[in-house]
Motif scaffolding. Structure first.
Motif, PDB file in Angstrom:
ATOM      1  N   VAL A  76       0.396  26.090 -26.247  1.00 46.73           N
ATOM      2  CA  VAL A  76      -0.897  25.510 -25.846  1.00 46.73           C
ATOM      3  C   VAL A  76      -1.906  25.633 -26.986  1.00 46.73           C
ATOM      4  O   VAL A  76      -2.610  24.673 -27.300  1.00 46.73           O
ATOM      5  CB  VAL A  76      -1.413  26.168 -24.549  1.00 46.73           C
ATOM      6  CG1 VAL A  76      -2.844  25.707 -24.236  1.00 46.73           C
ATOM      7  CG2 VAL A  76      -0.489  25.856 -23.378  1.00 46.73           C
ATOM      8  N   GLU A  77      -1.957  26.794 -27.625  1.00 46.97           N
ATOM      9  CA  GLU A  77      -2.909  26.986 -28.726  1.00 46.97           C
ATOM     10  C   GLU A  77      -2.645  26.013 -29.876  1.00 46.97           C
ATOM     11  O   GLU A  77      -3.592  25.453 -30.441  1.00 46.97           O
ATOM     12  CB  GLU A  77      -2.867  28.431 -29.223  1.00 46.97           C
ATOM     13  CG  GLU A  77      -3.508  29.406 -28.255  1.00 46.97           C
ATOM     14  CD  GLU A  77      -3.364  30.858 -28.671  1.00 46.97           C
ATOM     15  OE1 GLU A  77      -2.540  31.178 -29.567  1.00 46.97           O
ATOM     16  OE2 GLU A  77      -4.079  31.693 -28.081  1.00 46.97           O
ATOM     17  N   ARG A  78      -1.379  25.803 -30.220  1.00 40.17           N
ATOM     18  CA  ARG A  78      -1.048  24.850 -31.301  1.00 40.17           C
ATOM     19  C   ARG A  78      -1.435  23.425 -30.915  1.00 40.17           C
ATOM     20  O   ARG A  78      -1.963  22.670 -31.735  1.00 40.17           O
ATOM     21  CB  ARG A  78       0.437  24.933 -31.655  1.00 40.17           C
ATOM     22  CG  ARG A  78       0.793  26.169 -32.474  1.00 40.17           C
ATOM     23  CD  ARG A  78       2.223  26.143 -32.963  1.00 40.17           C
ATOM     24  NE  ARG A  78       3.208  26.110 -31.894  1.00 40.17           N
ATOM     25  CZ  ARG A  78       3.619  27.178 -31.199  1.00 40.17           C
ATOM     26  NH1 ARG A  78       3.119  28.371 -31.474  1.00 40.17           N
ATOM     27  NH2 ARG A  78       4.521  27.049 -30.257  1.00 40.17           N
ATOM     28  N   ALA A  79      -1.183  23.060 -29.678  1.00 40.15           N
ATOM     29  CA  ALA A  79      -1.535  21.709 -29.225  1.00 40.15           C
ATOM     30  C   ALA A  79      -3.050  21.511 -29.248  1.00 40.15           C
ATOM     31  O   ALA A  79      -3.541  20.454 -29.658  1.00 40.15           O
ATOM     32  CB  ALA A  79      -0.975  21.464 -27.821  1.00 40.15           C
ATOM     33  N   LEU A  80      -3.786  22.528 -28.840  1.00 45.03           N
ATOM     34  CA  LEU A  80      -5.247  22.427 -28.846  1.00 45.03           C
ATOM     35  C   LEU A  80      -5.793  22.346 -30.261  1.00 45.03           C
ATOM     36  O   LEU A  80      -6.760  21.621 -30.515  1.00 45.03           O
ATOM     37  CB  LEU A  80      -5.862  23.622 -28.115  1.00 45.03           C
ATOM     38  CG  LEU A  80      -5.611  23.672 -26.607  1.00 45.03           C
ATOM     39  CD1 LEU A  80      -6.148  24.974 -26.027  1.00 45.03           C
ATOM     40  CD2 LEU A  80      -6.223  22.475 -25.895  1.00 45.03           C
ATOM     41  N   ALA A  81      -5.175  23.068 -31.181  1.00 43.07           N
ATOM     42  CA  ALA A  81      -5.625  23.041 -32.578  1.00 43.07           C
ATOM     43  C   ALA A  81      -5.470  21.653 -33.184  1.00 43.07           C
ATOM     44  O   ALA A  81      -6.230  21.276 -34.080  1.00 43.07           O
ATOM     45  CB  ALA A  81      -4.853  24.068 -33.400  1.00 43.07           C
ATOM     46  N   ALA A  82      -4.513  20.890 -32.694  1.00 42.88           N
ATOM     47  CA  ALA A  82      -4.281  19.542 -33.222  1.00 42.88           C
ATOM     48  C   ALA A  82      -5.206  18.498 -32.595  1.00 42.88           C
ATOM     49  O   ALA A  82      -5.305  17.376 -33.103  1.00 42.88           O
ATOM     50  CB  ALA A  82      -2.822  19.139 -33.007  1.00 42.88           C
ATOM     51  N   ALA A  83      -5.877  18.858 -31.503  1.00 41.91           N
ATOM     52  CA  ALA A  83      -6.771  17.905 -30.834  1.00 41.91           C
ATOM     53  C   ALA A  83      -8.031  17.713 -31.672  1.00 41.91           C
ATOM     54  O   ALA A  83      -8.532  18.646 -32.283  1.00 41.91           O
ATOM     55  CB  ALA A  83      -7.128  18.410 -29.443  1.00 41.91           C
ATOM     56  N   SER A  84      -8.556  16.493 -31.669  1.00 37.30           N
ATOM     57  CA  SER A  84      -9.671  16.161 -32.556  1.00 37.30           C
ATOM     58  C   SER A  84     -11.049  16.251 -31.912  1.00 37.30           C
ATOM     59  O   SER A  84     -12.053  16.162 -32.613  1.00 37.30           O
ATOM     60  CB  SER A  84      -9.469  14.755 -33.122  1.00 37.30           C
ATOM     61  OG  SER A  84      -9.434  13.810 -32.054  1.00 37.30           O
ATOM     62  N   SER A  85     -11.110  16.454 -30.597  1.00 34.04           N
ATOM     63  CA  SER A  85     -12.417  16.517 -29.934  1.00 34.04           C
ATOM     64  C   SER A  85     -12.307  17.434 -28.715  1.00 34.04           C
ATOM     65  O   SER A  85     -11.211  17.685 -28.217  1.00 34.04           O
ATOM     66  CB  SER A  85     -12.853  15.118 -29.480  1.00 34.04           C
ATOM     67  OG  SER A  85     -12.011  14.671 -28.420  1.00 34.04           O
ATOM     68  N   PRO A  86     -13.448  17.903 -28.209  1.00 29.38           N
ATOM     69  CA  PRO A  86     -13.387  18.763 -27.023  1.00 29.38           C
ATOM     70  C   PRO A  86     -12.802  18.039 -25.808  1.00 29.38           C
ATOM     71  O   PRO A  86     -12.068  18.632 -25.023  1.00 29.38           O
ATOM     72  CB  PRO A  86     -14.828  19.191 -26.780  1.00 29.38           C
ATOM     73  CG  PRO A  86     -15.675  18.477 -27.761  1.00 29.38           C
ATOM     74  CD  PRO A  86     -14.796  17.799 -28.745  1.00 29.38           C
ATOM     75  N   GLY A  87     -13.108  16.765 -25.666  1.00 30.60           N
ATOM     76  CA  GLY A  87     -12.540  15.997 -24.559  1.00 30.60           C
ATOM     77  C   GLY A  87     -11.032  15.889 -24.665  1.00 30.60           C
ATOM     78  O   GLY A  87     -10.310  16.023 -23.667  1.00 30.60           O
ATOM     79  N   VAL A 137     -12.701  26.529 -21.039  1.00 35.86           N
ATOM     80  CA  VAL A 137     -14.157  26.650 -20.874  1.00 35.86           C
ATOM     81  C   VAL A 137     -14.863  26.338 -22.193  1.00 35.86           C
ATOM     82  O   VAL A 137     -15.904  25.670 -22.213  1.00 35.86           O
ATOM     83  CB  VAL A 137     -14.545  28.051 -20.349  1.00 35.86           C
ATOM     84  CG1 VAL A 137     -16.051  28.259 -20.405  1.00 35.86           C
ATOM     85  CG2 VAL A 137     -14.040  28.237 -18.916  1.00 35.86           C
ATOM     86  N   GLY A 138     -14.269  26.776 -23.303  1.00 31.62           N
ATOM     87  CA  GLY A 138     -14.859  26.481 -24.613  1.00 31.62           C
ATOM     88  C   GLY A 138     -14.985  24.990 -24.868  1.00 31.62           C
ATOM     89  O   GLY A 138     -16.017  24.513 -25.374  1.00 31.62           O
ATOM     90  N   ALA A 139     -13.951  24.248 -24.509  1.00 30.96           N
ATOM     91  CA  ALA A 139     -14.007  22.788 -24.682  1.00 30.96           C
ATOM     92  C   ALA A 139     -15.088  22.195 -23.795  1.00 30.96           C
ATOM     93  O   ALA A 139     -15.869  21.329 -24.230  1.00 30.96           O
ATOM     94  CB  ALA A 139     -12.642  22.170 -24.364  1.00 30.96           C
ATOM     95  N   TRP A 140     -15.166  22.671 -22.552  1.00 38.04           N
ATOM     96  CA  TRP A 140     -16.185  22.138 -21.646  1.00 38.04           C
ATOM     97  C   TRP A 140     -17.595  22.535 -22.084  1.00 38.04           C
ATOM     98  O   TRP A 140     -18.536  21.758 -21.909  1.00 38.04           O
ATOM     99  CB  TRP A 140     -15.911  22.574 -20.206  1.00 38.04           C
ATOM    100  CG  TRP A 140     -14.917  21.680 -19.531  1.00 38.04           C
ATOM    101  CD1 TRP A 140     -13.647  21.991 -19.145  1.00 38.04           C
ATOM    102  CD2 TRP A 140     -15.111  20.314 -19.168  1.00 38.04           C
ATOM    103  NE1 TRP A 140     -13.043  20.899 -18.580  1.00 38.04           N
ATOM    104  CE2 TRP A 140     -13.923  19.855 -18.570  1.00 38.04           C
ATOM    105  CE3 TRP A 140     -16.183  19.423 -19.297  1.00 38.04           C
ATOM    106  CZ2 TRP A 140     -13.771  18.549 -18.103  1.00 38.04           C
ATOM    107  CZ3 TRP A 140     -16.033  18.121 -18.822  1.00 38.04           C
ATOM    108  CH2 TRP A 140     -14.834  17.697 -18.237  1.00 38.04           C
TER     109      TRP A 140
END
Length: 194
Positions: A76-87, A137-140
């Motif tokens: 999950v952490e690796r996938a989130l690191a690759a995301a380009s925006s909080p949404g 929560v950080g993304a939100w």
């Protein structure tokens, strides 16, 4: 002293421990009782030998659960690191957790926790859940311009989408269907709330 099946005693110990955990997982996945007799038969070792490796059979329940946590959280952490925006992180968080649940078999894993897992195991699972929720929560918080109350509510709604997805996977709905619809629901939430 029992005959060892490895180059060193430490390697032998690790091999037998792995066999015990594998046997315990097999039993838990099958919904069979987790007893010393069942585990020793499945692992191919003498029943009294179990206690050279664990204090109780319930320790094995915790070891089975714990073997999935680092990989799940790391994925999950690796996938989130690759995301380009909080949404995108919100949507990726949902989809990646669903994929990991599908791969691990979330239902049997959670049912395993309903047994007499040790407090250390319960603590490991709780810590993993807290880490995962903090990332959500950080993304939100970013999406809600730092409004903690709104971010908390949005995160809870997102967790609701995920939990609904877990239930659908448990009912046998294909991952592709669940991930598609849960991803769309998360996207709608991201687009509609801020």
């Amino acid at each position: 002293m029992p005959r060892i099946e490895a180059a060193t005693v430490a390697e032998h110990h690790a091999q037998v421990e792995r066999r015990l955990v594998d046997a315990a997982e097999e039993l838990l996945r099958a919904g069979r009782p987790l007893t010393a007799g069942e585990v020793s038969a499945a692992a191919g070792i003498a029943r009294n030998s179990i206690y050279r490796y664990v204090d109780s059979v319930e320790d094995l329940r915790g070891m089975v659960i714990a073997r999935y946590l680092p990989g799940w959280v790391g994925t999950v952490e690796r996938a989130l690191a690759a995301a380009s925006s909080p949404g995108e992180r919100v949507v990726v968080w949902v989809r990646t957790n669903l994929a990991e649940a599908s791969a691990a078999g979330h239902d049997w894993l959670m049912e395993s926790m309903q047994g007499q897992a040790t407090s250390a195991t319960a603590e490991q699972v709780e810590t993993a859940h807290l880490v995962m929720r903090e990332t959500l929560v950080g993304a939100w918080l970013e999406l809600m311009d730092g409004n903690a109350e709104r971010a908390g509510v949005a995160a809870s709604l997102t967790v609701g989408i995920l939990e609904g997805g877990f239930r659908q996977l448990g009912r046998g709905t294909p991952l592709e269907t669940v991930s598609d619809l849960a991803g769309r629901a998360a996207t709608s939430l991201v687009d509609g709330l801020p």
